[in-house]
Write an enzyme that holds these catalytic residues in place. Structure first.
Site, PDB file in Angstrom:
ATOM      1  N   LEU A   1     -39.680 -38.924 -37.307  1.00  0.00           N
ATOM      2  CA  LEU A   1     -40.616 -40.119 -37.748  1.00  0.00           C
ATOM      3  C   LEU A   1     -40.492 -40.202 -39.432  1.00  0.00           C
ATOM      4  CD1 LEU A   1     -42.726 -42.124 -37.516  1.00  0.00           C
ATOM      5  CD2 LEU A   1     -44.445 -40.286 -37.529  1.00  0.00           C
TER       6      LEU A   1
ATOM      7  N   GLU B   1     -37.317 -32.858 -44.189  1.00  0.00           N
ATOM      8  CA  GLU B   1     -38.297 -32.849 -43.680  1.00  0.00           C
ATOM      9  C   GLU B   1     -38.252 -33.405 -42.101  1.00  0.00           C
ATOM     10  OE1 GLU B   1     -42.470 -35.346 -43.404  1.00  0.00           O
ATOM     11  OE2 GLU B   1     -41.396 -35.403 -45.401  1.00  0.00           O
ATOM     12  N   ILE B   2     -38.627 -32.729 -41.127  1.00  0.00           N
ATOM     13  CA  ILE B   2     -38.447 -33.069 -39.738  1.00  0.00           C
ATOM     14  C   ILE B   2     -39.967 -33.467 -39.323  1.00  0.00           C
ATOM     15  CG2 ILE B   2     -38.304 -30.779 -38.975  1.00  0.00           C
ATOM     16  CD1 ILE B   2     -36.521 -31.764 -36.630  1.00  0.00           C
ATOM     17  N   GLU B   3     -40.257 -34.540 -38.838  1.00  0.00           N
ATOM     18  CA  GLU B   3     -41.697 -35.248 -38.786  1.00  0.00           C
ATOM     19  C   GLU B   3     -41.718 -35.373 -37.278  1.00  0.00           C
ATOM     20  OE1 GLU B   3     -45.009 -38.227 -40.628  1.00  0.00           O
ATOM     21  OE2 GLU B   3     -43.069 -37.659 -41.565  1.00  0.00           O
ATOM     22  N   VAL B   4     -42.830 -34.996 -36.504  1.00  0.00           N
ATOM     23  CA  VAL B   4     -43.364 -35.235 -35.351  1.00  0.00           C
ATOM     24  C   VAL B   4     -42.162 -35.309 -34.311  1.00  0.00           C
ATOM     25  CG1 VAL B   4     -44.919 -36.661 -34.118  1.00  0.00           C
ATOM     26  CG2 VAL B   4     -45.065 -36.791 -36.439  1.00  0.00           C
TER      27      VAL B   4
END
Length: 263
Positions: free
Chosen positions: A117, A157-160
């Site tokens: 995300l 960054e690796i989001e949700v």
């Protein structure tokens, strides 16, 4: 105060321990992160550029970032990144194109990308919701990570993203993976300071954890502020303020002379 982590240190820690990361937006939060032993912070560029920032946060691996449409073209990003490094940034966040990331990496700028995300591109993935819940979607994230690797990024960054997907990707990439709602199979845990502090009453992301009730404290202080102002108003209206201890009286002889001169 510990030794500030370098890019080489961060890479060496991959797979060995979970690092901690916060988004801080004030000098007070940065100083608190420093004193609490946090490893990494994302900071607004204006905060990093303050002359007293490194006095408050000498050992924080500090990563400024802005949305790509606030900075501009690839050349704008390179100039911006150089300015951030001049202000003692340790890396920069960039959610722009792989070409832009490569251009900065080619100039030896440590760049952190973004997968899963991506708020600035949420319209492409259906808004503020999890990404990578299907095999096809998970492959798109993996392809993006590989593209960031090829561009020369140091991390992302690796989001949700589902925890299984994030862990598999983290285990198969050289990038330092910063998990925001993607589980503990990555290299660092990333939360916003305002969520940890409970500094607002609005929606709280599912992946966040509230450790304090700053919003309640702010509300309490506001009620105290209102009560103090009311007491002051009432004191003035009833002639209770000012008292003798709040005023200065003139020497009687000087006062008599002043009256005479005034006629």
């Amino acid at each position: 105060m510990g030794k500030r982590m370098t890019v080489a240190d961060m890479r060496a820690l991959k797979g060995k321990r979970q690092m901690t990361m916060l988004r801080v937006t004030t000098m007070e939060e940065a100083e608190a992160a420093e004193r609490a032993g946090i490893d990494i912070v994302s900071v607004p560029p204006d905060l990093l550029c303050r002359p007293d920032y490194r006095d408050a946060a000498p050992s924080l691996f500090s990563m400024p970032g802005e949305n790509f449409y606030d900075i501009g073209t690839t050349d704008d990003f390179i100039r911006w990144a150089f300015r951030m490094l001049q202000h003692d940034a340790d890396a920069v966040y960039c959610s722009a194109s792989y070409g832009t990331i490569k251009a900065m990496a080619d100039e030896a700028v440590p760049v952190i990308g973004h997968v899963g995300l991506i708020p600035s591109r949420r319209t492409w993935t259906g808004g503020f919701k999890a990404v990578g819940k299907t095999a096809a979607s998970a492959m798109e994230i993996w392809n993006a990570v590989q593209a960031l690797e090829a561009a020369g990024a140091i991390g992302a960054e690796i989001e949700v993203v589902p925890v299984e997907v994030a862990k598999m990707i983290s285990n198969r990439t050289s990038l330092v993976m910063l998990s925001m709602g993607a589980g503990s199979g990555c290299d660092a845990q990333y939360l916003f300071a305002e969520d940890i502090l409970g500094a607002h009453r609005g929606h709280m992301p599912r992946h966040s954890k509230v450790y304090r009730d700053f919003a309640g404290e702010f509300e309490r202080l506001q009620n105290e502020r209102i009560a103090a102002f009311k007491e002051y108003r009432e004191d003035v209206e009833t002639n209770s303020f000012p008292e003798d201890r709040h005023i200065l009286e003139m020497d009687p002889d000087e006062l008599a002379s002043f009256r005479e001169q005034m006629g």
